[in-house]
Design a protein around this motif. Structure first.
Motif, PDB file in Angstrom:
ATOM      1  N   LEU A 238      -6.819   4.392  -1.289  1.00  0.00           N
ATOM      2  CA  LEU A 238      -6.506   3.437  -0.218  1.00  0.00           C
ATOM      3  C   LEU A 238      -7.100   2.065  -0.500  1.00  0.00           C
ATOM      4  O   LEU A 238      -6.410   1.046  -0.401  1.00  0.00           O
ATOM      5  CB  LEU A 238      -7.080   3.960   1.103  1.00  0.00           C
ATOM      6  N   SER A 239      -8.402   2.045  -0.871  1.00  0.00           N
ATOM      7  CA  SER A 239      -9.041   0.730  -1.025  1.00  0.00           C
ATOM      8  C   SER A 239      -8.461  -0.024  -2.217  1.00  0.00           C
ATOM      9  O   SER A 239      -8.257  -1.245  -2.148  1.00  0.00           O
ATOM     10  CB  SER A 239     -10.561   0.861  -1.128  1.00  0.00           C
ATOM     11  N   VAL A 240      -8.161   0.701  -3.306  1.00  0.00           N
ATOM     12  CA  VAL A 240      -7.579   0.030  -4.480  1.00  0.00           C
ATOM     13  C   VAL A 240      -6.183  -0.494  -4.136  1.00  0.00           C
ATOM     14  O   VAL A 240      -5.827  -1.625  -4.488  1.00  0.00           O
ATOM     15  CB  VAL A 240      -7.540   0.995  -5.692  1.00  0.00           C
ATOM     16  N   SER A 241      -5.396   0.306  -3.414  1.00  0.00           N
ATOM     17  CA  SER A 241      -4.038  -0.154  -3.095  1.00  0.00           C
ATOM     18  C   SER A 241      -4.080  -1.347  -2.140  1.00  0.00           C
ATOM     19  O   SER A 241      -3.301  -2.288  -2.287  1.00  0.00           O
ATOM     20  CB  SER A 241      -3.186   0.983  -2.523  1.00  0.00           C
ATOM     21  N   ILE A 242      -5.020  -1.347  -1.197  1.00  0.00           N
ATOM     22  CA  ILE A 242      -5.140  -2.489  -0.278  1.00  0.00           C
ATOM     23  C   ILE A 242      -5.521  -3.745  -1.066  1.00  0.00           C
ATOM     24  O   ILE A 242      -4.934  -4.820  -0.878  1.00  0.00           O
ATOM     25  CB  ILE A 242      -6.180  -2.196   0.838  1.00  0.00           C
ATOM     26  N   ALA A 243      -6.487  -3.583  -1.977  1.00  0.00           N
ATOM     27  CA  ALA A 243      -6.953  -4.744  -2.756  1.00  0.00           C
ATOM     28  C   ALA A 243      -5.802  -5.355  -3.562  1.00  0.00           C
ATOM     29  O   ALA A 243      -5.599  -6.576  -3.545  1.00  0.00           O
ATOM     30  CB  ALA A 243      -8.082  -4.326  -3.684  1.00  0.00           C
ATOM     31  N   PHE A 244      -5.031  -4.515  -4.234  1.00  0.00           N
ATOM     32  CA  PHE A 244      -3.999  -5.079  -5.124  1.00  0.00           C
ATOM     33  C   PHE A 244      -2.733  -5.473  -4.376  1.00  0.00           C
ATOM     34  O   PHE A 244      -1.995  -6.350  -4.833  1.00  0.00           O
ATOM     35  CB  PHE A 244      -3.754  -4.155  -6.309  1.00  0.00           C
ATOM     36  N   ALA A 245      -2.514  -4.883  -3.215  1.00  0.00           N
ATOM     37  CA  ALA A 245      -1.424  -5.392  -2.368  1.00  0.00           C
ATOM     38  C   ALA A 245      -1.822  -6.775  -1.861  1.00  0.00           C
ATOM     39  O   ALA A 245      -0.984  -7.669  -1.747  1.00  0.00           O
ATOM     40  CB  ALA A 245      -1.168  -4.435  -1.214  1.00  0.00           C
TER      41      ALA A 245
ATOM     42  N   VAL B 169       0.857  -1.202   0.000  1.00  0.00           N
ATOM     43  CA  VAL B 169       0.000   0.000   0.000  1.00  0.00           C
ATOM     44  C   VAL B 169       0.890   1.249   0.000  1.00  0.00           C
ATOM     45  O   VAL B 169       0.653   2.197  -0.760  1.00  0.00           O
ATOM     46  CB  VAL B 169      -0.938  -0.002   1.238  1.00  0.00           C
ATOM     47  N   ALA B 170       1.930   1.225   0.818  1.00  0.00           N
ATOM     48  CA  ALA B 170       2.828   2.390   0.914  1.00  0.00           C
ATOM     49  C   ALA B 170       3.481   2.676  -0.440  1.00  0.00           C
ATOM     50  O   ALA B 170       3.538   3.834  -0.879  1.00  0.00           O
ATOM     51  CB  ALA B 170       3.903   2.130   1.968  1.00  0.00           C
ATOM     52  N   ARG B 171       3.954   1.621  -1.116  1.00  0.00           N
ATOM     53  CA  ARG B 171       4.610   1.848  -2.422  1.00  0.00           C
ATOM     54  C   ARG B 171       3.586   2.319  -3.463  1.00  0.00           C
ATOM     55  O   ARG B 171       3.859   3.238  -4.233  1.00  0.00           O
ATOM     56  CB  ARG B 171       5.298   0.565  -2.883  1.00  0.00           C
TER      57      ARG B 171
END
Lengths: 246, 253
Positions: free
Chosen positions: B142-149, B109-111
C-alpha cells in the motif's frame, strides 16, 4: 437590493506581455440573457474562465451570487454550467451516455438520478440514438449538442456558453437558439460569447463589447444602436472597434 | 463524496476497460522475467540469503510491478486529460483540489495493487512464498503504491509532452528499481565497486530489501527502515501532488 448573478469587479488579468483583461466591471442580473462580444483576443474567454477558476485574476474579483469565484469555488461551481469553445469531452473510454453520467457525478448527482437526467437530455438534444456511441463517431453538430447537454446535467442556475454555435450549420444554429431561449424562459441566467452579432441581437437582452480587455460599451442591442444612430448591432460593433483602434 | 467516488471510478475504469493495454502487458512482462531469470538462469545460481534464487527475486518483481503501474496510471491519465482539455470537467466541478489529487492517486494505487496481486499469483504458481509477516507485506504494498502514484500525479501535472513521462521512467524509476536489488543481493555484488556503491546509496535497496524480509523472512535489510522510507516518500509525494493541484500548476492560466 438584487444580488447580481455574476459580478466582475475591477477584474484584471495580465500575462507577461499582454493585458487580457483591464479593470473589467460588469454586473449580470439574475435571469438575464447576456452577450459578451469582441474581436479575437478581446478577453471574452478569459472572462468566462475566471468564473470557473481556470484563469487566476491578477487583480479584482468575480462574484457569483455574492460568492467569490476563487475563495468559494466549490459553491460557485455548483451554480454554474459551462460549455467551452473547443470540444472538451472525455473521449478516452466513455460513450455519450457515460460522459453525461460522469459529469453529473462530479457535481454530486447520484448515479440513479444521473441516469434518468442523462436519458432526458439525450432525448431533448436528439442524441438518444447515439447514446452508446463514442465521441469520435459523432458529427460536429452532435458534439456541440452533447457539450450543451453536459453543461446542463446538474441543472445549473447559470449557464456560460463560449461560442456555442461556432462551426454549426444554419439549422443547428437555429436549434441551439431555440434551446437557449427555452432555458432562458426557465429563469436561467445565460452568459454567452459569440462572433455572430445577429445571434447576440436575436438572443441577448444586453451585450457588452470588449476590445483588448477593456469594456467599450454595455447595453441592450437596441439601446446601443439608438445611441449611435445605427440600425444594427453589427454597425455599432464596427464603429466602436474601429474608433478604439484609432 | 459522490464527486470524489465518480472521479475515482473514472480512474479505475480507465485501466479496467483497457486491460489489454494496461494490465496484461506489464503482467506478462514480469512473468517472462520470472521464467527466464528465475527458472532458466536461477537454477544455476543456487541459494541467495537462504532461499532459492527464484524465491529471492519474486518480492523485487512484485514491488517493481506495483511501482511502475502505480506511477503510470496517474501520470498518463492526468497528462492525457490535460492534453485533451477534459481536465476542465473536474476543475469546473465542485470537487476540491485535494479530492481531485486523491482520487487520481487512488486510481494509480488500484492499478498498482491489481498488477501486484496478479504477479503474486503467478509467483505462487512457480514457487513457494512463506509470507513471513503478512501484515507488513500489505502495508508495504500500500505505502509503495501510494508513494509512486503520488509521483505519477506530479509527473502528470509537470510533464510538457508524452516524452516527459517516459523520461522519468527511463532515467529515474528504472535505474532506481533495477539498481535496488531486484535481481541481486548486496552480497552478490560485493567487490564490484560501482554497483555496490550505487546499490548501497539507493533508497530502493532498503524498500525492496524490507519487502523481501516481510515476504520471505530474509534479513539482509531491515524491514522497518524500508517501510519508514516508503511511508515517508508516500506522505511527501501525496502532499506535493495536493499542493500542485491547489496552486493549479499547469492547470490554470
Amino acid at each position: 437590493m438584487i444580488v447580481p448573478a455574476i459580478s466582475f469587479q475591477h477584474l484584471r488579468k495580465a500575462y507577461r506581455n499582454l493585458i487580457a483583461l483591464d479593470d473589467l466591471c460588469l454586473d449580470l442580473q439574475p435571469g438575464e440573457f447576456f452577450g459578451l462580444l469582441g474581436p479575437n483576443g478581446a478577453g471574452k474567454t478569459t472572462s468566462l474562465h475566471t468564473i470557473i477558476g481556470l484563469v487566476k485574476p491578477t487583480a479584482g474579483r468575480v462574484l457569483i451570487k455574492d460568492l467569490d469565484a476563487v475563495r468559494d469555488y466549490r459553491q460557485v461551481h455548483r451554480l454554474v454550467g459551462i460549455t467551452f469553445q473547443e470540444f472538451v469531452l472525455d473521449a478516452q473510454f466513455l460513450n455519450v451516455r457515460e460522459i453525461l453520467i460522469y459529469q453529473a457525478g462530479y457535481f454530486g448527482v447520484s448515479p440513479k438520478h444521473a441516469g434518468s437526467r442523462a436519458d432526458e437530455l439525450l432525448q431533448q438534444f436528439a442524441l438518444w440514438d447515439k447514446r452508446a456511441s463514442r465521441v469520435q463517431e459523432l458529427s460536429g453538430g452532435m458534439k456541440r449538442r452533447l457539450m450543451l447537454a453536459k453543461a446542463l446535467m446538474h441543472d445549473p442556475e447559470i449557464l456560460i456558453l463560449d461560442e456555442p454555435t461556432a462551426g454549426a450549420d444554419v439549422e443547428l444554429r437555429h436549434q441551439i437558439w431555440e434551446m437557449l431561449q427555452d432555458f432562458h424562459q426557465q429563469g436561467k441566467t445565460i452568459l454567452l460569447t459569440t462572433h455572430y452579432l445577429e445571434e447576440a441581437e436575436r438572443l441577448c437582452e444586453r451585450v457588452a463589447i470588449l476590445q483588448k480587455g477593456r469594456l467599450l460599451a454595455v447595453g441592450s442591442p437596441k439601446e446601443l444602436a439608438r445611441q449611435r444612430d445605427q440600425h444594427r448591432l453589427e454597425d455599432v460593433f464596427l464603429e466602436l472597434i474601429r474608433s478604439d483602434k484609432q | 463524496m459522490i464527486g470524489f467516488l465518480t472521479l475515482l471510478k473514472r480512474e479505475v475504469m480507465r485501466f479496467i476497460k483497457d486491460a489489454l493495454d494496461t494490465i496484461a502487458p506489464p503482467t506478462v512482462d514480469v512473468i517472462l522475467y520470472m521464467l527466464i531469470f528465475g527458472l532458466a538462469l536461477g537454477a544455476r545460481l543456487g541459494e541467495v540469503q537462504g532461499v532459492s534464487y527464484i524465491q529471492f527475486m519474486m518480492p523485487g518483481l512484485i514491488l517493481m510491478s506495483i511501482i511502475r503501474n502505480s506511477f503510470y496510471n496517474p501520470a498518463y491519465s492526468l497528462f492525457q486529460s490535460r492534453w485533451d482539455g477534459n481536465i476542465a470537467d473536474a476543475l469546473s466541478s465542485p470537487l476540491s483540489y485535494t479530492q481531485m489529487a486523491l482520487a487520481i492517486i487512488l486510481g494509480g494505487v488500484a492499478r498498482g495493487l491489481l498488477v501486484g496481486v496478479l504477479v503474486l499469483i503467478a509467483a505462487l504458481v512457480l514457487t513457494n512464498l512463506p509470507f513471513a509477516h503478512p501484515i507488513l507485506v500489505l502495508v508495504y504494498g500500500l505505502s509503495v503504491s501510494i508513494a509512486f502514484a503520488g509521483l505519477g500525479c506530479i509527473v502528470g501535472l509537470c510533464a510538457k509532452n508524452w516524452e516527459g513521462i517516459n523520461t522519468v521512467n527511463v532515467f529515474l524509476l528504472d535505474p532506481l528499481v533495477l539498481l535496488g536489488g531486484v535481481f541481486y543481493s548486496l552480497e552478490m555484488v560485493r567487490g564490484i565497486a560501482v554497483i555496490e556503491s550505487l546499490t548501497r546509496l539507493n533508497p530502493f535497496t532498503y524498500i525492496i530489501g524490507g519487502f523481501r524480509g516481510a515476504l520471505l523472512g530474509t534479513t539482509e535489510a531491515d524491514a522497518i527502515i524500508g517501510l519508514i522510507l516508503a511511508l515517508g516518500l508516500g506522505v511527501v509525494l501525496v502532499m506535493l501532488s495536493i499542493l500542485l493541484f491547489r496552486v493549479g500548476y499547469h492547470l490554470k492560466a
